[in-house]
Scaffold this motif. Structure first.
Motif, PDB file in Angstrom:
ATOM      1  N   LEU A  41       0.900  -1.104  -0.108  1.00  0.00           N
ATOM      2  CA  LEU A  41       0.080  -0.032  -0.140  1.00  0.00           C
ATOM      3  C   LEU A  41       0.899   1.219   0.109  1.00  0.00           C
ATOM      4  O   LEU A  41       0.715   2.292  -0.631  1.00  0.00           O
ATOM      5  CB  LEU A  41      -0.808  -0.023   1.247  1.00  0.00           C
ATOM      6  CG  LEU A  41      -1.936  -1.274   1.288  1.00  0.00           C
ATOM      7  CD1 LEU A  41      -2.705  -1.164   2.621  1.00  0.00           C
ATOM      8  CD2 LEU A  41      -3.109  -1.000   0.198  1.00  0.00           C
ATOM      9  N   ALA A  42       2.124   1.299   0.817  1.00  0.00           N
ATOM     10  CA  ALA A  42       2.864   2.264   0.837  1.00  0.00           C
ATOM     11  C   ALA A  42       3.418   2.774  -0.554  1.00  0.00           C
ATOM     12  O   ALA A  42       3.792   3.857  -0.990  1.00  0.00           O
ATOM     13  CB  ALA A  42       3.967   2.075   1.907  1.00  0.00           C
ATOM     14  N   ALA A  43       3.806   1.582  -1.430  1.00  0.00           N
ATOM     15  CA  ALA A  43       4.595   1.816  -2.431  1.00  0.00           C
ATOM     16  C   ALA A  43       3.401   2.247  -3.693  1.00  0.00           C
ATOM     17  O   ALA A  43       3.961   3.159  -4.461  1.00  0.00           O
ATOM     18  CB  ALA A  43       4.956   0.291  -3.097  1.00  0.00           C
ATOM     19  N   ILE A  44       2.239   1.621  -3.436  1.00  0.00           N
ATOM     20  CA  ILE A  44       1.082   2.322  -4.352  1.00  0.00           C
ATOM     21  C   ILE A  44       0.921   3.849  -3.897  1.00  0.00           C
ATOM     22  O   ILE A  44       0.918   4.577  -4.954  1.00  0.00           O
ATOM     23  CB  ILE A  44      -0.061   1.615  -4.714  1.00  0.00           C
ATOM     24  CG1 ILE A  44       0.318   0.288  -5.033  1.00  0.00           C
ATOM     25  CG2 ILE A  44      -1.252   2.234  -5.185  1.00  0.00           C
ATOM     26  CD1 ILE A  44      -0.833  -0.642  -5.078  1.00  0.00           C
ATOM     27  N   GLY A  45       0.905   3.897  -2.772  1.00  0.00           N
ATOM     28  CA  GLY A  45       0.623   5.539  -2.241  1.00  0.00           C
ATOM     29  C   GLY A  45       1.940   6.291  -2.789  1.00  0.00           C
ATOM     30  O   GLY A  45       1.492   7.489  -2.930  1.00  0.00           O
ATOM     31  N   LYS A  46       2.961   5.962  -2.779  1.00  0.00           N
ATOM     32  CA  LYS A  46       4.106   6.646  -3.168  1.00  0.00           C
ATOM     33  C   LYS A  46       3.882   7.363  -4.670  1.00  0.00           C
ATOM     34  O   LYS A  46       4.126   8.270  -5.015  1.00  0.00           O
ATOM     35  CB  LYS A  46       5.551   5.931  -2.807  1.00  0.00           C
ATOM     36  CG  LYS A  46       6.693   6.603  -3.471  1.00  0.00           C
ATOM     37  CD  LYS A  46       7.076   7.759  -2.838  1.00  0.00           C
ATOM     38  CE  LYS A  46       8.492   8.456  -3.013  1.00  0.00           C
ATOM     39  NZ  LYS A  46       8.958   9.585  -2.355  1.00  0.00           N
ATOM     40  N   VAL A  47       3.597   5.957  -5.498  1.00  0.00           N
ATOM     41  CA  VAL A  47       3.537   6.245  -6.833  1.00  0.00           C
ATOM     42  C   VAL A  47       2.455   6.904  -7.388  1.00  0.00           C
ATOM     43  O   VAL A  47       2.417   7.882  -8.208  1.00  0.00           O
ATOM     44  CB  VAL A  47       3.703   4.849  -7.622  1.00  0.00           C
ATOM     45  CG1 VAL A  47       3.310   4.926  -9.099  1.00  0.00           C
ATOM     46  CG2 VAL A  47       4.978   4.139  -7.247  1.00  0.00           C
ATOM     47  N   GLU A  48       1.170   6.983  -6.638  1.00  0.00           N
ATOM     48  CA  GLU A  48       0.028   7.479  -6.983  1.00  0.00           C
ATOM     49  C   GLU A  48       0.010   9.061  -6.572  1.00  0.00           C
ATOM     50  O   GLU A  48      -0.537   9.760  -7.364  1.00  0.00           O
ATOM     51  CB  GLU A  48      -1.185   6.687  -6.536  1.00  0.00           C
ATOM     52  CG  GLU A  48      -1.449   5.561  -7.068  1.00  0.00           C
ATOM     53  CD  GLU A  48      -1.893   5.486  -8.459  1.00  0.00           C
ATOM     54  OE1 GLU A  48      -2.348   6.644  -9.032  1.00  0.00           O
ATOM     55  OE2 GLU A  48      -1.823   4.277  -9.156  1.00  0.00           O
ATOM     56  N   SER A  49       0.454   9.314  -5.336  1.00  0.00           N
ATOM     57  CA  SER A  49       0.197  10.618  -4.907  1.00  0.00           C
ATOM     58  C   SER A  49       1.245  11.260  -4.091  1.00  0.00           C
ATOM     59  O   SER A  49       1.335  12.161  -3.152  1.00  0.00           O
ATOM     60  CB  SER A  49      -1.072  10.770  -4.071  1.00  0.00           C
ATOM     61  OG  SER A  49      -0.785  10.005  -2.808  1.00  0.00           O
ATOM     62  N   GLY A  50       2.501  10.397  -3.870  1.00  0.00           N
ATOM     63  CA  GLY A  50       3.578  10.934  -3.198  1.00  0.00           C
ATOM     64  C   GLY A  50       3.076  10.823  -1.785  1.00  0.00           C
ATOM     65  O   GLY A  50       3.507  11.871  -0.714  1.00  0.00           O
ATOM     66  N   GLN A  51       2.543   9.802  -1.409  1.00  0.00           N
ATOM     67  CA  GLN A  51       1.966   9.461   0.195  1.00  0.00           C
ATOM     68  C   GLN A  51       1.056  10.964   0.522  1.00  0.00           C
ATOM     69  O   GLN A  51       1.537  11.392   1.449  1.00  0.00           O
ATOM     70  CB  GLN A  51       3.360   9.479   1.008  1.00  0.00           C
ATOM     71  CG  GLN A  51       4.170   8.660   0.684  1.00  0.00           C
ATOM     72  CD  GLN A  51       3.783   6.899   0.500  1.00  0.00           C
ATOM     73  OE1 GLN A  51       2.461   6.492   0.536  1.00  0.00           O
ATOM     74  NE2 GLN A  51       4.565   6.035   0.431  1.00  0.00           N
ATOM     75  N   ALA A  52       0.020  11.023  -0.180  1.00  0.00           N
ATOM     76  CA  ALA A  52      -0.806  12.035  -0.008  1.00  0.00           C
ATOM     77  C   ALA A  52      -0.386  13.555   0.021  1.00  0.00           C
ATOM     78  O   ALA A  52      -0.344  14.247   0.983  1.00  0.00           O
ATOM     79  CB  ALA A  52      -1.639  11.755   1.180  1.00  0.00           C
ATOM     80  N   ARG A  53       0.638  13.585  -1.132  1.00  0.00           N
ATOM     81  CA  ARG A  53       1.299  14.900  -0.984  1.00  0.00           C
ATOM     82  C   ARG A  53       2.173  15.139   0.168  1.00  0.00           C
ATOM     83  O   ARG A  53       2.205  16.218   0.713  1.00  0.00           O
ATOM     84  CB  ARG A  53       0.336  16.159  -1.446  1.00  0.00           C
ATOM     85  CG  ARG A  53      -0.062  15.750  -2.638  1.00  0.00           C
ATOM     86  CD  ARG A  53      -1.143  17.094  -3.057  1.00  0.00           C
ATOM     87  NE  ARG A  53      -1.674  16.931  -4.371  1.00  0.00           N
ATOM     88  CZ  ARG A  53      -2.576  17.724  -4.963  1.00  0.00           C
ATOM     89  NH1 ARG A  53      -3.080  18.723  -4.161  1.00  0.00           N
ATOM     90  NH2 ARG A  53      -2.872  17.531  -6.117  1.00  0.00           N
ATOM     91  N   GLY A  54       3.022  14.208   0.537  1.00  0.00           N
ATOM     92  CA  GLY A  54       3.998  14.208   1.959  1.00  0.00           C
ATOM     93  C   GLY A  54       3.316  14.343   2.864  1.00  0.00           C
ATOM     94  O   GLY A  54       3.663  14.738   4.121  1.00  0.00           O
ATOM     95  N   GLY A  55       1.897  13.722   3.014  1.00  0.00           N
ATOM     96  CA  GLY A  55       1.350  13.404   4.442  1.00  0.00           C
ATOM     97  C   GLY A  55       0.380  14.682   4.776  1.00  0.00           C
ATOM     98  O   GLY A  55       0.243  14.996   5.561  1.00  0.00           O
TER      99      GLY A  55
END
Length: 586
Positions: free
Chosen positions: A115-129
């Motif tokens: 999930l973290a890998a997909i979150g990184k690729v899709e949105s940069g972890q919710a735009r940096g959190g």
């Protein structure tokens, strides 16, 4: 994510050269050895997942970040922006989703790192959190309009409820679900009774269930690859996600929300140009003399190929397209002042015009816009640079700039791709801090507390600037020693930090959209007296609030024994439960 500008290779139509480059980059990054998906398998993988979404993928094959992880295994960094750091709330959402799936779908074996890998690729972890305490993004994260221009064409399915677009759909939220997929796959991950694609808890849980569909076991390599391809049907996407999965498995650590780094490179800014249709044309034979023309093994008609087809038979001949004019200069195309407050979007968009040596407009030129300087301002979607193709009038307009939280000056630079001899154009830009020139309490109730107890009321103030509510203004609150000594007191009222320890200074406070700021609960130690709380906003507005710590005053109501008409038999006495009772007469 951001709107597409220029050309992007459509998912499922990647050339052999691009796929090979992705695999080479993967190997260079020490990621697991993933080979390219064989011809036709990407489409098959998407077809296998049509039960999950009628559109073939969770995201509508929207663009994604293509940055690869660092070469070395992650180690705890000196700064919070290291790639191995995951924003606290985002990390918590991934781990809670993993726990939920382990309980409900134990055979799926979903790792939170996926999930973290997909979150990184899709949105940069919710735009940096950049999420609030409940996990909802501070601003909606939207992909490009899926209108068929370089992407799939998906007409509106949610009446604009999630993406604000009543004509076409757009991918939404930190995990970039399209509305039609969210309608069937959305989940409530934080127990608030709502399914919100812009909430990281809801989106992470939904992504977990989506990846686990069709009884997949993600500990099996084929199932893992199929799950990732069902999310976005691209070989490069698969390789990029797998590289981040391997990276996060080597170790991560928690960082504060909003302090994560945003990726720079995106799939839709790397391959500018028109949409590439799917073509059944067979690949030409490899050119035996690379560097002397020929396709070099690439598919005919794709970017980078020079297949040099034979002239048509039957007496005709091939007439090449006229060579486009060369760009000789770039000029400002009416860009105004670039100034915005922290957290706001810039009202002006940077625009330039490409001109030939004769002064004519040059269409179809590639212009790169890049944010330069010490700033966290980015283009819409979080990109630091984008490539835009000029139109018929030679004009290229950059996407909207979004100011970060760092005030200061920076530059937006426009250059012509592939023409280093053409002088670029620099645009000065500035992000200004939000200010207040006045601050006052919203109520006038005295703030009194007994020693060792909690204040019944919290302090709430409203900040204004020139008489209007000042939203997003930073503030500091300090329990000071006196009016003339603004240092933090060592006794008297205090706040509590996350560990429950006393603190007498709060920093990083911000007013809400209405200019209001409500401080946390206050507590009193055993020292009675009158104390002062000092609140200072960005811009210098100052307010001093009086706090009193005193023992409760005794009840002044006369007791029944003090009344001349009271008789011993009529005197109330306390029952064991504390309820007054009368002693019966003898």
């Amino acid at each position: 994510m951001a709107p597409v500008f220029g050309r992007r290779l459509r998912r499922g139509t990647m050339t052999a050269a691009v796929a090979a480059a992705a695999v080479a980059a993967l190997a260079a990054s020490q990621a697991p050895g993933v080979t390219d998906v064989p011809g036709g398998k990407e489409a098959a993988a998407g077809a296998a997942d049509t039960a999950e979404t009628p559109d073939g993928s969770a995201t509508g094959d929207s663009p994604y970040y293509t940055d690869l992880p660092p070469l070395q295994s992650p180690v705890p960094p000196k700064t919070s922006g290291h790639e191995a750091g995951l924003p606290a709330t985002v990390l918590d959402a991934y781990k809670k989703a993993e726990s939920a799936l382990n309980a409900d779908r134990p055979g799926c074996n979903l790792p939170w790192q996926l999930l973290a890998a997909i979150g990184k690729v899709e949105s940069g972890q919710a735009r940096g959190g950049r999420v609030d305490a409940d996990g909802t993004t501070l601003k909606p994260i939207l992909g490009p309009v899926l209108n068929g221009n370089g992407f799939a064409k998906i007409t509106d399915t949610d009446k604009g409820a999630y993406d604000g677009d009543t004509t076409h759909d757009r991918a939404v939220g930190p995990m970039q679900f399209i509305p039609s997929t969210w309608a069937t796959s959305g989940r409530d991950g934080n127990g608030d009774g709502k399914k919100d694609p812009n909430n990281i808890y809801d989106a992470a849980l939904a992504a977990g269930y989506y990846l686990c569909a069709n009884d997949r076991d993600l500990s099996v390599e084929d199932d893992l690859h199929q799950a990732i391809l069902s999310y976005n049907r691209s070989t490069e996407y698969l390789n990029t996600v797998l590289s981040w999965l391997e990276f996060y498995r080597k170790g991560t650590h928690e960082i504060p929300d909003g302090s994560g780094t945003l990726p720079d490179d995106r799939s839709d800014t790397r391959y500018p140009g028109p949409k590439v249709p799917v073509s059944p044309t067979p690949r030409p034979k490899p050119n035996p003399n690379p560097g002397k023309g020929g396709s070099g093994g690439q598919e005919s008609g794709h970017r980078g190929g020079t297949s040099n087809p034979k002239p048509p038979t039957g007496g005709g001949h091939h007439t090449p397209d006229p060579k486009p004019a060369e760009v000789d200069a770039l000029a400002n195309a009416g860009t105004g002042d670039l100034v915005a407050k922290t957290g706001d979007a810039f009202a002006e968009r940077v625009a330039v015009r490409a001109l030939s040596e004769e002064g004519d407009f040059v269409p179809k030129a590639k212009v790169k816009f890049r944010v330069v300087g010490d700033t966290d301002t980015r283009f819409e979607g979080g990109a630091r640079s984008v490539v835009v193709t000029t139109g018929a009038s030679g004009k290229a307009t950059a996407p909207e700039l979004e100011a970060g939280e760092k005030a200061g000056e920076f530059t937006v630079r426009a250059t012509v791709v592939g023409h280093r001899s053409v002088t670029g154009v620099d645009f000065d830009a500035e992000v200004t801090a939000r200010l207040a020139d006045a601050v006052a309490r919203t109520g006038d109730k005295p703030l009194v507390c007994e020693p060792g107890k909690e204040f019944a009321d919290r302090v709430e103030v409203k900040a204004t600037y020139r008489g209007k509510a000042a939203d997003g203004v930073g503030a500091t609150a300090t329990m000071i020693k006196s009016v003339v000594d603004a240092t933090a007191n060592d006794k008297g009222p205090y706040f509590k930090d996350a560990d429950g320890k006393p603190v007498r200074t709060l920093t990083g406070l911000k007013t809400d959209a209405n200019g209001r700021l409500k401080l946390p609960k206050m507590y009193a130690d055993d020292a009675a007296g009158t104390y002062l709380l000092r609140i200072v906003t960005d811009g210098g507005a100052t307010l001093i609030v009086e706090l009193k710590v005193a023992a409760a005053e005794p009840d002044a109501t006369p007791s029944p024994t003090d009344s001349p008409s009271a008789s011993p038999t009529d005197s109330p006495s306390a029952s064991p439960s504390g309820t007054p009772s009368r002693t019966p007469s003898a």
